[in-house]
Scaffold this motif. Structure first.
Motif, PDB file in Angstrom:
ATOM      1  N   ILE A 182      20.370  -0.360 -13.698  1.00 33.95           N
ATOM      2  CA  ILE A 182      21.238  -1.527 -13.848  1.00 33.95           C
ATOM      3  C   ILE A 182      22.664  -1.072 -14.134  1.00 33.95           C
ATOM      4  O   ILE A 182      22.928  -0.423 -15.144  1.00 33.95           O
ATOM      5  N   ARG A 183      23.573  -1.430 -13.232  1.00 33.12           N
ATOM      6  CA  ARG A 183      25.012  -1.167 -13.409  1.00 33.12           C
ATOM      7  C   ARG A 183      25.753  -2.468 -13.145  1.00 33.12           C
ATOM      8  O   ARG A 183      26.147  -2.765 -12.011  1.00 33.12           O
ATOM      9  N   PRO A 184      25.960  -3.319 -14.171  1.00 34.53           N
ATOM     10  CA  PRO A 184      26.529  -4.646 -13.925  1.00 34.53           C
ATOM     11  C   PRO A 184      27.985  -4.646 -13.483  1.00 34.53           C
ATOM     12  O   PRO A 184      28.464  -5.612 -12.903  1.00 34.53           O
ATOM     13  N   GLN A 185      28.723  -3.561 -13.775  1.00 42.02           N
ATOM     14  CA  GLN A 185      30.134  -3.481 -13.388  1.00 42.02           C
ATOM     15  C   GLN A 185      30.951  -4.657 -13.947  1.00 42.02           C
ATOM     16  O   GLN A 185      31.819  -5.209 -13.268  1.00 42.02           O
ATOM     17  N   SER A 186      30.681  -5.032 -15.182  1.00 46.97           N
ATOM     18  CA  SER A 186      31.411  -6.139 -15.791  1.00 46.97           C
ATOM     19  C   SER A 186      32.572  -5.615 -16.630  1.00 46.97           C
ATOM     20  O   SER A 186      32.549  -4.479 -17.113  1.00 46.97           O
ATOM     21  N   ALA A 187      33.571  -6.467 -16.805  1.00 47.11           N
ATOM     22  CA  ALA A 187      34.722  -6.086 -17.629  1.00 47.11           C
ATOM     23  C   ALA A 187      34.317  -5.900 -19.083  1.00 47.11           C
ATOM     24  O   ALA A 187      34.890  -5.084 -19.807  1.00 47.11           O
ATOM     25  N   GLU A 188      33.323  -6.672 -19.524  1.00 45.72           N
ATOM     26  CA  GLU A 188      32.874  -6.590 -20.905  1.00 45.72           C
ATOM     27  C   GLU A 188      32.131  -5.290 -21.191  1.00 45.72           C
ATOM     28  O   GLU A 188      32.255  -4.711 -22.270  1.00 45.72           O
ATOM     29  N   HIS A 189      31.370  -4.800 -20.205  1.00 47.90           N
ATOM     30  CA  HIS A 189      30.617  -3.558 -20.374  1.00 47.90           C
ATOM     31  C   HIS A 189      30.861  -2.661 -19.158  1.00 47.90           C
ATOM     32  O   HIS A 189      29.981  -2.486 -18.308  1.00 47.90           O
ATOM     33  N   PRO A 190      32.018  -2.060 -19.038  1.00 48.98           N
ATOM     34  CA  PRO A 190      32.346  -1.291 -17.834  1.00 48.98           C
ATOM     35  C   PRO A 190      31.505  -0.029 -17.667  1.00 48.98           C
ATOM     36  O   PRO A 190      31.348   0.461 -16.550  1.00 48.98           O
ATOM     37  N   ASP A 191      30.962   0.512 -18.762  1.00 54.36           N
ATOM     38  CA  ASP A 191      30.212   1.769 -18.686  1.00 54.36           C
ATOM     39  C   ASP A 191      28.704   1.580 -18.863  1.00 54.36           C
ATOM     40  O   ASP A 191      27.979   2.543 -19.102  1.00 54.36           O
ATOM     41  N   TYR A 192      28.253   0.326 -18.759  1.00 45.64           N
ATOM     42  CA  TYR A 192      26.828   0.043 -18.991  1.00 45.64           C
ATOM     43  C   TYR A 192      25.979   0.686 -17.891  1.00 45.64           C
ATOM     44  O   TYR A 192      26.225   0.510 -16.706  1.00 45.64           O
ATOM     45  N   ARG A 193      24.985   1.462 -18.316  1.00 46.37           N
ATOM     46  CA  ARG A 193      24.021   2.043 -17.374  1.00 46.37           C
ATOM     47  C   ARG A 193      22.638   1.944 -18.028  1.00 46.37           C
ATOM     48  O   ARG A 193      22.328   2.686 -18.964  1.00 46.37           O
ATOM     49  N   GLY A 194      21.838   1.015 -17.550  1.00 49.78           N
ATOM     50  CA  GLY A 194      20.515   0.805 -18.124  1.00 49.78           C
ATOM     51  C   GLY A 194      19.428   1.146 -17.138  1.00 49.78           C
ATOM     52  O   GLY A 194      19.612   1.060 -15.919  1.00 49.78           O
ATOM     53  N   TYR A 195      18.270   1.501 -17.672  1.00 45.86           N
ATOM     54  CA  TYR A 195      17.138   1.880 -16.846  1.00 45.86           C
ATOM     55  C   TYR A 195      15.993   0.913 -17.152  1.00 45.86           C
ATOM     56  O   TYR A 195      15.420   0.935 -18.250  1.00 45.86           O
ATOM     57  N   ALA A 196      15.677   0.061 -16.177  1.00 46.68           N
ATOM     58  CA  ALA A 196      14.724  -1.018 -16.393  1.00 46.68           C
ATOM     59  C   ALA A 196      13.340  -0.625 -15.886  1.00 46.68           C
ATOM     60  O   ALA A 196      13.202   0.119 -14.908  1.00 46.68           O
ATOM     61  N   GLY A 197      12.320  -1.164 -16.554  1.00 44.17           N
ATOM     62  CA  GLY A 197      10.949  -0.923 -16.141  1.00 44.17           C
ATOM     63  C   GLY A 197       9.973  -1.474 -17.156  1.00 44.17           C
ATOM     64  O   GLY A 197      10.367  -2.091 -18.146  1.00 44.17           O
ATOM     65  N   GLN A 198       8.700  -1.240 -16.913  1.00 44.13           N
ATOM     66  CA  GLN A 198       7.643  -1.686 -17.821  1.00 44.13           C
ATOM     67  C   GLN A 198       7.028  -0.469 -18.500  1.00 44.13           C
ATOM     68  O   GLN A 198       6.692   0.521 -17.847  1.00 44.13           O
ATOM     69  N   ILE A 199       6.890  -0.544 -19.810  1.00 46.82           N
ATOM     70  CA  ILE A 199       6.289   0.557 -20.562  1.00 46.82           C
ATOM     71  C   ILE A 199       4.808   0.629 -20.198  1.00 46.82           C
ATOM     72  O   ILE A 199       4.063  -0.324 -20.390  1.00 46.82           O
ATOM     73  N   ALA A 200       4.391   1.764 -19.658  1.00 45.26           N
ATOM     74  CA  ALA A 200       3.009   1.917 -19.203  1.00 45.26           C
ATOM     75  C   ALA A 200       2.048   2.143 -20.358  1.00 45.26           C
ATOM     76  O   ALA A 200       0.887   1.725 -20.297  1.00 45.26           O
ATOM     77  N   SER A 201       2.505   2.792 -21.418  1.00 47.27           N
ATOM     78  CA  SER A 201       1.655   3.036 -22.580  1.00 47.27           C
ATOM     79  C   SER A 201       2.530   3.420 -23.766  1.00 47.27           C
ATOM     80  O   SER A 201       3.685   3.832 -23.606  1.00 47.27           O
ATOM     81  N   GLY A 202       1.964   3.271 -24.974  1.00 43.79           N
ATOM     82  CA  GLY A 202       2.656   3.713 -26.171  1.00 43.79           C
ATOM     83  C   GLY A 202       3.822   2.836 -26.581  1.00 43.79           C
ATOM     84  O   GLY A 202       3.939   1.684 -26.164  1.00 43.79           O
ATOM     85  N   ALA A 203       4.711   3.422 -27.388  1.00 45.45           N
ATOM     86  CA  ALA A 203       5.874   2.703 -27.922  1.00 45.45           C
ATOM     87  C   ALA A 203       7.106   3.590 -27.867  1.00 45.45           C
ATOM     88  O   ALA A 203       7.020   4.819 -27.967  1.00 45.45           O
ATOM     89  N   LEU A 204       8.260   2.953 -27.703  1.00 46.96           N
ATOM     90  CA  LEU A 204       9.550   3.643 -27.696  1.00 46.96           C
ATOM     91  C   LEU A 204      10.430   3.060 -28.776  1.00 46.96           C
ATOM     92  O   LEU A 204      10.415   1.853 -29.028  1.00 46.96           O
ATOM     93  N   HIS A 205      11.233   3.921 -29.408  1.00 53.33           N
ATOM     94  CA  HIS A 205      12.101   3.508 -30.510  1.00 53.33           C
ATOM     95  C   HIS A 205      13.514   4.013 -30.261  1.00 53.33           C
ATOM     96  O   HIS A 205      13.720   5.096 -29.689  1.00 53.33           O
TER      97      HIS A 205
END
Length: 430
Positions: A242-265
């Motif tokens: 995800i790279r929205p290219q918005s003025a509010e978050h110009p450097d936003y780089r997110g990685y989207a998906g579904q957690i297959a197992s376990g937990a992330l913190h």
């Protein structure tokens, strides 16, 4: 292996859980009738659905509603009187929620049974009391074992047609459980039923006072479900960047998906595979809101501390619990396509969100269902064959053993020419 007639579960264990289960069995063993009876007698059928079934039954000259039509919804299924496609049904009781996959019994549609059972925590395998254990029964038991379905119910159906005789049930249960033991099925629960009459489906049978175990629904409501044990390591296949290219978050780089197992913190040290780059989780977004912890099977977006080259198909894992990365995959497979799988064949291998080119280097053995012996060096696998394969991939894959993770230890082989699914694979232990 544990063979039981009941499942003792601490009070309240199943109150808020979801059980995914699949039905399987040979043609005309009564799977769809069992499912229809289960839905009808548990008050899980809407009035208009029941009216439609009654109308369709009258049109076919039947005096009573054919409950199999609650799941056999395709026109071709109703005309032939067999289940063709996997029919999914969602229902709930006061004790548990259910997702049910009614799978075909005909050998031609064994591939659909693989589909239905691949995410199941329990498999109900039906046997006609008049016929006993047949080849398709053994095939379905083998598939359930290969897919690591933790609980199997042997439903000996049509007991009304054998005068509800206990010796008939006992002989079938003994033969099946002996076979399942050799397959290393963890648990088998045998229940004598008549789906047509309703005996031991939802209500206890008045005709089989010699049976003291649970009904089918009682067992489904109380069988322990361990959908994502705390001991499972976290696995996050990246589906989209995800790279929205918005003025509010110009450097936003997110990685989207579904957690297959376990937990992330937030703050966890993680490694991005197959490249092996290490970083930390800077933030976790869920539906646009920041959270500190995410658990399987939530869909979230991860933000990493470093500017990483991460793309679809990469796997984010805890740095201290990373799976092996390999180009040589040894696996047990169920071949589901009409065209055979041969040594030297070029395929695509789809693992989570990653698809890579691969070649079949060897087919060491094919399973013989009658005696569970291995037929060495078959050279190819035909439709519905179960065997072992060795694959060489063009790119490295982060692959868990299937015994450790059903999600990240499984894969599909695909025909690169037309996209046909060829084979369902389960990675062997490293």
């Amino acid at each position: 292996m544990t063979i039981t007639e009941s499942s003792a579960v601490p009070a309240g264990t199943s109150a808020a859980t979801l059980l995914r289960f699949a039905t399987a069995g040979s043609v005309d063993d009564g799977k769809s009738t069992l499912v229809g009876r289960l839905l009808h007698d548990s008050k899980s059928v809407l009035t208009d659905q029941l009216e439609a079934v009654e109308h369709a039954s009258r049109n076919r000259g039947q005096g009573t509603p054919d409950l199999a039509l609650l799941t056999d919804g395709l026109r071709a299924e109703r005309e032939q009187g067999i289940t063709i496609d996997v029919a999914y049904r969602y229902f709930a009781t006061a004790r548990r929620r259910f997702i049910l996959a009614d799978t075909p019994g005909h050998v031609q549609y064994t591939r659909n049974m693989v589909t239905g059972a691949s995410t199941a925590e329990l498999a109900v395998i039906l046997v006609d009391a008049r016929n006993g254990v047949v080849e398709q029964t053994r095939r379905h038991a083998a598939i359930a074992a290969l897919l690591r379905v933790p609980h199997v119910v042997l439903a000996v159906n049509k007991m009304d047609l054998v005068d509800y005789a206990e010796p008939v049930f006992a002989a079938i249960a003994t033969e099946f459980t002996a076979y399942a033991t050799r397959l290393r099925v963890p648990e088998v629960t045998a229940i004598p039923i008549s789906a047509l009459a309703g005996d031991n489906v939802v209500e206890p049978s008045a005709h089989m006072d010699w049976y003291g175990g649970p009904t089918v629904l009682e067992h489904l409501e109380t069988v322990p479900v361990d959908q994502d044990p705390a001991g499972h390591p976290a696995r996050f296949p990246v589906q989209y960047v995800i790279r929205p290219q918005s003025a509010e978050h110009p450097d936003y780089r997110g990685y989207a998906g579904q957690i297959a197992s376990g937990a992330l913190h937030v703050g966890d040290p993680v490694t991005v595979l197959p490249g092996g780059r290490q970083t930390r989780i800077a933030a976790i977004d869920r539906l646009g809101e920041p959270i500190q912890t995410a658990n399987s099977p939530e869909s979230v977006t991860l933000l990493l501390e470093d500017d990483q080259d991460v793309s679809r198909g990469d796997l984010v894992v805890p740095s201290d619990e990373a799976p092996a990365v390999t180009r040589v995959v040894t696996a047990t497979v169920c071949h589901v396509a009409d065209q055979s799988l041969a040594v030297g064949q070029r395929v695509l291998l789809k693992h989570t969100t990653r698809t890579v080119k691969a070649v079949v280097k060897d087919i060491p053995s094919r399973l013989t269902l009658d005696d569970l012996s291995d037929h060495p060096d078959p050279g190819a696998l035909a439709a519905n064959d179960i065997g072992r394969v060795v694959l060489r991939t063009a790119e490295p894959l982060p692959l868990d053993p299937y015994a450790v993770s059903r999600r990240t230890g499984s894969f599909l082989l695909i025909d690169p020419a037309d996209g046909t699914t060829l084979t369902a694979g389960m990675a062997d232990d490293a």
